[in-house]
Write a protein that holds these residues in place. Structure first.
Motif, PDB file in Angstrom:
ATOM      1  N   UNK A 118       0.701  -0.741  -0.223  1.00  0.00           N
ATOM      2  CA  UNK A 118      -0.143  -0.037  -0.069  1.00  0.00           C
ATOM      3  C   UNK A 118       0.889   1.295  -0.138  1.00  0.00           C
ATOM      4  N   UNK A 119       2.120   1.181   0.863  1.00  0.00           N
ATOM      5  CA  UNK A 119       2.659   2.663   0.602  1.00  0.00           C
ATOM      6  C   UNK A 119       3.452   3.078  -0.837  1.00  0.00           C
ATOM      7  N   UNK A 120       3.814   1.651  -1.191  1.00  0.00           N
ATOM      8  CA  UNK A 120       4.126   1.872  -2.596  1.00  0.00           C
ATOM      9  C   UNK A 120       3.441   2.341  -3.534  1.00  0.00           C
ATOM     10  N   UNK A 121       1.661   1.573  -3.602  1.00  0.00           N
ATOM     11  CA  UNK A 121       0.935   2.384  -4.289  1.00  0.00           C
ATOM     12  C   UNK A 121       0.874   3.686  -3.988  1.00  0.00           C
ATOM     13  N   UNK A 122       0.834   3.577  -2.521  1.00  0.00           N
ATOM     14  CA  UNK A 122       0.570   5.371  -1.987  1.00  0.00           C
ATOM     15  C   UNK A 122       1.538   6.298  -3.286  1.00  0.00           C
ATOM     16  N   UNK A 123       3.294   5.977  -3.289  1.00  0.00           N
ATOM     17  CA  UNK A 123       4.073   6.339  -3.792  1.00  0.00           C
ATOM     18  C   UNK A 123       3.659   6.851  -5.528  1.00  0.00           C
TER      19      UNK A 123
ATOM     20  N   UNK B 125       0.094   2.185 -14.954  1.00  0.00           N
ATOM     21  CA  UNK B 125       0.335   0.973 -15.458  1.00  0.00           C
ATOM     22  C   UNK B 125       0.146   0.075 -13.489  1.00  0.00           C
ATOM     23  N   UNK B 126      -0.742  -0.885 -13.624  1.00  0.00           N
ATOM     24  CA  UNK B 126      -1.157  -1.297 -12.195  1.00  0.00           C
ATOM     25  C   UNK B 126      -1.828  -3.079 -12.088  1.00  0.00           C
ATOM     26  N   UNK B 127      -1.468  -3.510 -11.773  1.00  0.00           N
ATOM     27  CA  UNK B 127      -1.277  -4.790 -12.072  1.00  0.00           C
ATOM     28  C   UNK B 127      -1.220  -5.947 -10.407  1.00  0.00           C
ATOM     29  N   UNK B 128      -2.961  -5.800 -10.948  1.00  0.00           N
ATOM     30  CA  UNK B 128      -3.769  -6.721  -9.036  1.00  0.00           C
ATOM     31  C   UNK B 128      -2.933  -5.906  -8.521  1.00  0.00           C
ATOM     32  N   UNK B 129      -3.744  -4.213  -8.430  1.00  0.00           N
ATOM     33  CA  UNK B 129      -3.302  -2.897  -7.323  1.00  0.00           C
ATOM     34  C   UNK B 129      -4.506  -4.086  -5.442  1.00  0.00           C
ATOM     35  N   UNK B 130      -5.721  -4.363  -6.002  1.00  0.00           N
ATOM     36  CA  UNK B 130      -6.441  -4.933  -4.839  1.00  0.00           C
ATOM     37  C   UNK B 130      -6.118  -6.078  -4.140  1.00  0.00           C
ATOM     38  N   UNK B 131      -5.169  -6.525  -4.331  1.00  0.00           N
ATOM     39  CA  UNK B 131      -4.983  -7.964  -4.108  1.00  0.00           C
ATOM     40  C   UNK B 131      -4.525  -7.728  -2.658  1.00  0.00           C
ATOM     41  N   UNK B 132      -3.578  -6.577  -2.202  1.00  0.00           N
ATOM     42  CA  UNK B 132      -3.690  -6.829  -0.843  1.00  0.00           C
ATOM     43  C   UNK B 132      -4.950  -5.271   0.344  1.00  0.00           C
ATOM     44  N   UNK B 133      -5.553  -4.664  -0.737  1.00  0.00           N
ATOM     45  CA  UNK B 133      -6.700  -4.130  -0.144  1.00  0.00           C
ATOM     46  C   UNK B 133      -7.519  -4.315   0.475  1.00  0.00           C
ATOM     47  N   UNK B 134      -7.758  -4.360   1.487  1.00  0.00           N
ATOM     48  CA  UNK B 134      -9.828  -4.518   2.398  1.00  0.00           C
ATOM     49  C   UNK B 134     -10.691  -3.663   1.519  1.00  0.00           C
ATOM     50  N   UNK B 135     -11.901  -3.650   1.297  1.00  0.00           N
ATOM     51  CA  UNK B 135     -12.660  -2.742   1.211  1.00  0.00           C
ATOM     52  C   UNK B 135     -12.970  -1.786   0.278  1.00  0.00           C
ATOM     53  N   UNK B 136     -12.988  -0.810   2.457  1.00  0.00           N
ATOM     54  CA  UNK B 136     -12.975   0.843   2.417  1.00  0.00           C
ATOM     55  C   UNK B 136     -12.057   1.470   1.543  1.00  0.00           C
ATOM     56  N   UNK B 137     -10.673   0.369   1.055  1.00  0.00           N
ATOM     57  CA  UNK B 137      -9.268   1.173   0.192  1.00  0.00           C
ATOM     58  C   UNK B 137      -9.741   0.833  -1.051  1.00  0.00           C
ATOM     59  N   UNK B 138      -9.710  -0.014  -1.369  1.00  0.00           N
ATOM     60  CA  UNK B 138     -10.643  -0.557  -2.820  1.00  0.00           C
ATOM     61  C   UNK B 138     -11.681   0.646  -3.656  1.00  0.00           C
ATOM     62  N   UNK B 139     -12.238   0.722  -2.821  1.00  0.00           N
ATOM     63  CA  UNK B 139     -13.579   1.648  -2.813  1.00  0.00           C
ATOM     64  C   UNK B 139     -12.923   3.598  -2.935  1.00  0.00           C
TER      65      UNK B 139
END
Length: 648
Positions: A171-176, A186-200
């Motif tokens: 998530x830190x890398x995604x934030x950066x 370019x996002x490869x499976x960005x939701x794999x490590x997110x919970x529902x609130x973060x996905x939304x």
């Protein structure tokens, strides 16, 4: 923004792509789809320049920036969350340091009339203007908004990154990446490590703030909410659908039916032509017609039909030795990272043959307790692994541990023993790695293929305690179903860490809930657990558990009947209403900030034009907008703190 022409990629005898071409435009929201191994991750690597194609051109304008989030990456552990995220603003912070140095120099010098001093002032003015165009001092507030949106609390900002699980570090890398505001994401499976609130939150960010997006995801709801265009990799080429994923599924079915009809007609014509040639090959009177038919046959371009992956992964765990009656016993187990307590007073017993689930939000200690059971990290309390227990462990990062320099076959050949060495090809074929595919190097495999390969390694040793940490993260739906059936038929004990309720349904008979440093036991399947919390999803259940948690020891004991917790649930609902109101206020403030930041950028561009340099109205608007933006940032901080207090 990015133009692809004549793209060809070859890893073996059969090319991955052939003569592919497409264009990524501003505001495109593209879902990149295709079966596992079709080349989705490879395409993203080529688009961002990490991998070179065999042939073809990927044209990226010099002023276009690209941000890439891979499925797996090597993460640093030597900084705090705030320091690591601030790296996204390296250009801004360097400029800030330079301005401070120049200010210090101007304050110390006294040669105010010299040319050198005037040049220093001019240089300071230019650099200050550039600093303001980059966002000025607002980057700290923007950084905090993004981290909060991805699920971090302010108390996490100064914690070392090494204290967080792999999911939180991703998530830190995604934030950066998001904070750098690249022209193409370019996002490869960005939701794999997110919970529902973060996905939304990510959905909303990509819809409103991103410029162009290309994403790979198995989360159907996510790609439907985000994308407006679908690129499908099939049969070695790319089909471009100017529609979102659900509409693409319908159009693809229609196109495949048309292809099948055309293919069948072509095959009939080919068969008729061959029959004519065979019938009249040796008749002199038909020689001319036969030669014409032969030339026609040579000119036929075979119609390809889109591949439908009907192959099934036949997975069966080998027979295992009988373990003791209680493979895992925890008594008053506690784990701390510095001052942070992950969990304490954990007392639980897992019986032989049980299939249990560990559920909890990221960072609540699921993977940590697994590591304690594995003996990989120290802890306090008593934890016993039973007599004759043989553990098979599938970790979230298992695919990263594979040797990338060798082939699929060599990977399995190195660990296979006894009779299994004679059955390697059969085993690889069952996992859809048969034929020439087994000669592929591990480094060219997708995340899903690597996960399957890591699962094969696990199958080669007979075990009686399976510990699977997010085993479905990189698996498609058919692979999930087959893995589920294999675990269900497994005659040993299984601990499954997962948020996938459909995967857990009918598989587990007990759920251990990790929340607020406690571990609580719930008897029954995953839907019994959800019903006890009056929730539809695991995330809702965990929110309810967090809201109604009481400050008592986290001993895992059967939950009280739902009727006993009805009042606390009503309180939770009221609390959730307050949280939603606070969230809407924060979102409204963020929209105001985004609108004003956009106007500031427009004004900066206008000031760069000589004719506007002394425009009084523009100067007045710039000043008032800047003041309003500063106030709104302060307002956002107050609202965010109020929201965080409600959530806690």
């Amino acid at each position: 923004m990015i133009s692809v022409e004549g793209l060809t990629v070859e890893f073996g005898v059969k090319p991955l792509f052939r003569n592919v071409g497409f264009v990524i435009n501003d505001r495109d929201r593209i879902a990149l789809v295709g079966k596992n191994g079709a080349g989705k991750s490879t395409m993203l690597k080529i688009l961002c320049g990490l991998q070179k194609p065999t042939d073809g051109v990927v044209a990226v304008p010099a002023d276009t920036t690209v941000g890439y989030l891979p499925q797996v990456m090597k993460l640093s552990d030597d900084t705090t969350v705030r320091e690591e995220t601030r790296k996204a603003f390296s250009q801004t912070t360097k400029l800030q340091a330079l301005l401070a140095q120049m200010q210090q120099e101007m304050a110390e010098r006294t040669d105010y009339e010299s040319d050198d001093y005037r040049q220093l002032i001019e240089r300071f003015t230019q650099e200050h203007d550039r600093f303001m165009m980059l966002g000025g001092e607002n980057y700290e507030a923007e950084m905090e908004r993004t981290l909060v949106g991805l699920g971090f609390s302010r108390s996490d900002f100064d914690r070392p990154t090494r204290e967080f699980s792999g999911g939180w570090r991703m998530r830190i890398e995604l934030a950066k990446i998001l904070l750098r505001k690249p022209d193409v994401l370019l996002l490869d499976e960005p939701t794999n490590h997110l919970d529902i609130e973060s996905i939304q939150w990510l959905e909303q960010f990509l819809q409103q703030s991103a410029k162009a997006v290309v994403l790979v995801s198995h989360d159907r709801a996510f790609i439907n909410n985000v994308t407006n265009r679908t690129l499908e990799i099939t049969c070695g080429h790319v089909e471009d659908y100017k529609v979102r994923y659900d509409e693409y599924v319908t159009l693809r079915k229609e196109r495949r039916e048309q292809q099948l009809r055309a293919y069948e007609n072509q095959q009939k014509e080919i068969a008729d032509t061959k029959a004519f040639i065979e019938r009249f090959r040796y008749q002199a009177t038909k020689a001319v017609q036969v030669q014409q038919r032969i030339r026609q046959l040579e000119k036929v371009v075979p119609i390809e039909v889109d591949e439908v992956d009907n192959a099934a992964m036949h997975l069966k765990f080998p027979p295992c030795l009988r373990s003791g009656d209680y493979p895992v016993i925890c008594d008053d187990v506690r784990k701390d990272y510095g001052r942070h307590t992950v969990f304490d007073h954990v007392t639980l017993t897992i019986k032989r043959g049980e299939k249990v689930a560990f559920v909890g939000k990221n960072g609540e200690g699921k993977s940590t307790l697994v590591k304690c059971i594995m003996g990989q990290i120290p802890f306090t309390g008593t934890l016993k692994v039973g007599h004759n227990v043989q553990i098979g462990y599938f970790a979230q990062n298992q695919a990263q541990l594979l040797d990338e320099s060798i082939s699929i076959y060599e990977t399995i050949d190195r660990v296979a023993t006894g009779d299994m060495r004679l059955k390697i090809n059969d085993l690889l074929g069952a996992f859809m790695f048969g034929g020439e595919t087994s000669d592929k190097k591990v480094k060219v495999l997708s995340g899903g293929e690597r996960s399957r390969l890591a699962m094969i390694r696990l199958l080669l040793e007979p075990v009686n305690l399976l510990i699977l940490d997010e085993p479905t993260n990189h698996l498609d739906m058919p692979s999930k179903d087959v893995l589920k059936e294999a675990i269900r038929a497994f005659d040993g004990t299984a601990i499954i860490v997962s948020h996938d309720r459909e995967f857990l349904d009918g598989l587990v008979t007990k759920v251990y809930e990790f929340a607020d440093g406690k571990v609580k036991e719930h008897l029954g399947g995953i839907y019994d657990y959800l019903q006890a919390h009056n929730a539809e999803t695991i995330h809702e259940a965990l929110d309810a558990a967090t809201a109604s948690a009481e400050p008592k020891q986290a001993i895992a004991e059967p939950e009280t009947p739902a009727s006993a917790s009805r009042q606390s649930y009503q309180e939770h609902k009221e609390q959730q209403k307050k949280i939603r109101v606070a969230q809407r206020a924060v979102e409204a403030s963020e929209k105001n900030i985004a609108r004003m930041e956009k106007r500031m950028k427009e004004l900066d561009e206008l000031f760069m034009q000589p004719e506007n340099a002394s425009d009084v109205e523009l100067v007045t608007e710039y000043t008032s907008t800047k003041e309003a933006l500063d106030k709104e940032n302060e307002h956002w901080l107050e609202l965010s703190e109020a929201l965080e207090n409600l959530q806690q």
